[in-house]
Write a protein that holds these residues in place. Structure first.
Motif, PDB file in Angstrom:
ATOM      1  N   GLN A 175      -0.082  -2.692   5.598  1.00 52.92           N
ATOM      2  CA  GLN A 175      -0.478  -4.003   5.090  1.00 52.92           C
ATOM      3  C   GLN A 175       0.319  -4.374   3.847  1.00 52.92           C
ATOM      4  OE1 GLN A 175      -2.340  -6.117   6.533  1.00 52.92           O
ATOM      5  NE2 GLN A 175      -2.312  -7.680   4.943  1.00 52.92           N
ATOM      6  N   ILE A 176       0.671  -3.389   3.046  1.00 54.97           N
ATOM      7  CA  ILE A 176       1.444  -3.654   1.835  1.00 54.97           C
ATOM      8  C   ILE A 176       2.793  -4.276   2.184  1.00 54.97           C
ATOM      9  CG2 ILE A 176       2.660  -2.545  -0.077  1.00 54.97           C
ATOM     10  CD1 ILE A 176       0.325  -0.542  -0.182  1.00 54.97           C
ATOM     11  N   LYS A 177       3.482  -3.704   3.162  1.00 60.39           N
ATOM     12  CA  LYS A 177       4.774  -4.243   3.574  1.00 60.39           C
ATOM     13  C   LYS A 177       4.603  -5.618   4.219  1.00 60.39           C
ATOM     14  CE  LYS A 177       6.925   0.271   4.225  1.00 60.39           C
ATOM     15  NZ  LYS A 177       7.544   1.219   5.198  1.00 60.39           N
ATOM     16  N   TYR A 178       3.532  -5.792   4.977  1.00 56.36           N
ATOM     17  CA  TYR A 178       3.275  -7.060   5.650  1.00 56.36           C
ATOM     18  C   TYR A 178       3.092  -8.182   4.636  1.00 56.36           C
ATOM     19  CZ  TYR A 178       1.003 -10.450   8.767  1.00 56.36           C
ATOM     20  OH  TYR A 178       0.668 -11.571   9.488  1.00 56.36           O
ATOM     21  N   LEU A 179       2.470  -7.879   3.518  1.00 56.39           N
ATOM     22  CA  LEU A 179       2.184  -8.900   2.510  1.00 56.39           C
ATOM     23  C   LEU A 179       3.441  -9.452   1.852  1.00 56.39           C
ATOM     24  CD1 LEU A 179      -0.974  -7.485   0.722  1.00 56.39           C
ATOM     25  CD2 LEU A 179      -0.819  -9.494   2.178  1.00 56.39           C
ATOM     26  N   LYS A 180       4.549  -8.738   1.952  1.00 61.19           N
ATOM     27  CA  LYS A 180       5.779  -9.225   1.357  1.00 61.19           C
ATOM     28  C   LYS A 180       6.293 -10.474   2.079  1.00 61.19           C
ATOM     29  CE  LYS A 180       7.447  -4.893  -0.611  1.00 61.19           C
ATOM     30  NZ  LYS A 180       7.477  -5.408  -1.982  1.00 61.19           N
ATOM     31  N   THR A 181       5.919 -10.628   3.343  1.00 59.65           N
ATOM     32  CA  THR A 181       6.391 -11.786   4.112  1.00 59.65           C
ATOM     33  C   THR A 181       5.258 -12.708   4.541  1.00 59.65           C
ATOM     34  OG1 THR A 181       6.298 -10.464   6.139  1.00 59.65           O
ATOM     35  CG2 THR A 181       8.394 -10.521   4.981  1.00 59.65           C
ATOM     36  N   ARG A 182       4.022 -12.219   4.549  1.00 55.32           N
ATOM     37  CA  ARG A 182       2.869 -13.013   4.978  1.00 55.32           C
ATOM     38  C   ARG A 182       1.872 -13.168   3.833  1.00 55.32           C
ATOM     39  NH1 ARG A 182       4.152 -15.415   9.928  1.00 55.32           N
ATOM     40  NH2 ARG A 182       5.517 -13.979  11.063  1.00 55.32           N
ATOM     41  N   GLY A 183       0.651 -13.378   4.203  1.00 59.31           N
ATOM     42  CA  GLY A 183      -0.364 -13.531   3.178  1.00 59.31           C
ATOM     43  C   GLY A 183      -1.491 -12.563   3.378  1.00 59.31           C
ATOM     44  N   LYS A 184      -2.619 -12.836   2.745  1.00 60.90           N
ATOM     45  CA  LYS A 184      -3.764 -11.947   2.887  1.00 60.90           C
ATOM     46  C   LYS A 184      -5.024 -12.763   3.196  1.00 60.90           C
ATOM     47  CE  LYS A 184      -4.257 -11.747  -2.146  1.00 60.90           C
ATOM     48  NZ  LYS A 184      -4.410 -10.856  -3.305  1.00 60.90           N
ATOM     49  N   SER A 185      -4.860 -13.813   3.968  1.00 63.13           N
ATOM     50  CA  SER A 185      -5.990 -14.703   4.211  1.00 63.13           C
ATOM     51  C   SER A 185      -6.941 -14.184   5.282  1.00 63.13           C
ATOM     52  CB  SER A 185      -5.467 -16.089   4.621  1.00 63.13           C
ATOM     53  OG  SER A 185      -4.665 -15.976   5.792  1.00 63.13           O
ATOM     54  N   LYS A 186      -6.413 -13.441   6.274  1.00 65.90           N
ATOM     55  CA  LYS A 186      -7.267 -12.994   7.352  1.00 65.90           C
ATOM     56  C   LYS A 186      -8.217 -11.887   6.908  1.00 65.90           C
ATOM     57  CE  LYS A 186      -4.103 -14.273  11.079  1.00 65.90           C
ATOM     58  NZ  LYS A 186      -3.333 -13.787  12.247  1.00 65.90           N
ATOM     59  N   GLN A 236       4.878   3.086  -4.583  1.00 66.60           N
ATOM     60  CA  GLN A 236       4.820   3.595  -5.957  1.00 66.60           C
ATOM     61  C   GLN A 236       4.046   2.710  -6.935  1.00 66.60           C
ATOM     62  OE1 GLN A 236       8.677   4.816  -7.407  1.00 66.60           O
ATOM     63  NE2 GLN A 236       8.992   6.225  -5.703  1.00 66.60           N
ATOM     64  N   PRO A 237       4.197   1.356  -6.876  1.00 65.95           N
ATOM     65  CA  PRO A 237       3.417   0.530  -7.818  1.00 65.95           C
ATOM     66  C   PRO A 237       1.911   0.701  -7.652  1.00 65.95           C
ATOM     67  CG  PRO A 237       5.201  -0.740  -6.856  1.00 65.95           C
ATOM     68  CD  PRO A 237       5.140   0.548  -6.090  1.00 65.95           C
ATOM     69  N   TYR A 238       1.452   0.930  -6.429  1.00 63.32           N
ATOM     70  CA  TYR A 238       0.019   1.103  -6.181  1.00 63.32           C
ATOM     71  C   TYR A 238      -0.473   2.457  -6.681  1.00 63.32           C
ATOM     72  CZ  TYR A 238       0.627  -2.985  -3.263  1.00 63.32           C
ATOM     73  OH  TYR A 238       0.919  -4.249  -2.814  1.00 63.32           O
TER      74      TYR A 238
END
Length: 223
Positions: free
Chosen positions: A105-116, A158-160
């Motif tokens: 999900q972390i990688k997905y958020l770089k191109t999408r959002g977190k609305s679902k 790493q940031p997380y």
């Protein structure tokens, strides 16, 4: 020339004998603390990575305790080792991977959002995942005397891990040692494999050094 390497388990006395022989043949050495290895300025083709169960201080070997941290998307394997034995370990898993795409999900958020809703659940799982890791490492670091911390964690994650408000470890902690191996999965099998690798001595050398290195090792083995 082709680089050769030998990975071998030595006890403290044998490592000391190895270092005496290498210094005799190749001169003085410099210690690289970040890689936990000795380099020989007069013979740059030679290097020796010391076992993490020893600290190298003022040309002396001292017994050392260390932690291992393996973190991949949705899985982590942690261990605390006293000298050359794993004393405690912990395996963590989290719901971080989008099933259809197979990416975190972390990688997905770089191109999408977190609305679902599914995304929000995965993000909550991610936070809990890193919090569990953080709590265990903080517990070990407080209870035990930790000399080295071996870590494998990709840059995306790493940031997380490091940027938490109550992070157990900081990115500039001088005990950190980047594990020089690719690890496919953070599971118990790979945890024990990496532990065995870290408590072994690794010699790297060129073809021209092969005969002498093999002779030195043979003499140590047969004393």
């Amino acid at each position: 020339m082709a680089e050769k390497s030998i990975l071998k388990s030595f006890d403290e006395e044998q490592i000391e004998q190895l270092l005496v022989s290498l210094h005799h043949h190749y001169g003085s050495s410099d210690y690289d603390i970040s890689k936990h290895q000795l380099l020989f300025p007069e013979k740059q083709s030679i290097s020796i990575r010391l076992p993490l169960c020893f600290t190298y201080l003022n040309d002396n070997l001292l017994s050392s305790n260390f932690m291992i941290i393996l973190i991949h998307s949705g899985e982590a394997a942690l261990a605390y080792s006293e000298e050359d034995q794993i004393v405690e370990h912990k395996i963590e898993k989290a719901y971080m991977v989008r099933q259809k795409q197979g990416k975190s999900q972390i990688k997905y958020l770089k191109t999408r959002g977190k609305s679902k809703a599914g995304s929000r659940v995965r993000l909550a799982g991610t936070d809990h995942f890193f919090e569990e890791i953080n709590e265990k490492l903080a517990e070990w670091d407080e209870y035990y005397e930790i000399d080295k911390i071996a870590i494998s964690c990709n840059k995306t994650l790493q940031p997380y891990f490091f940027n938490r408000t109550n992070a157990a470890l900081q990115k500039d902690d001088d005990r950190l040692f980047k594990i020089p191996k690719h690890i496919q999965e953070a599971n118990f099998e790979n945890l024990t494999f990496i532990h065995n690798y870290l408590i072994s001595t690794e010699l790297k050398f060129d073809d021209s050094d092969k005969e002498l290195i093999n002779t030195i090792i043979f003499e140590i083995d047969n004393e």
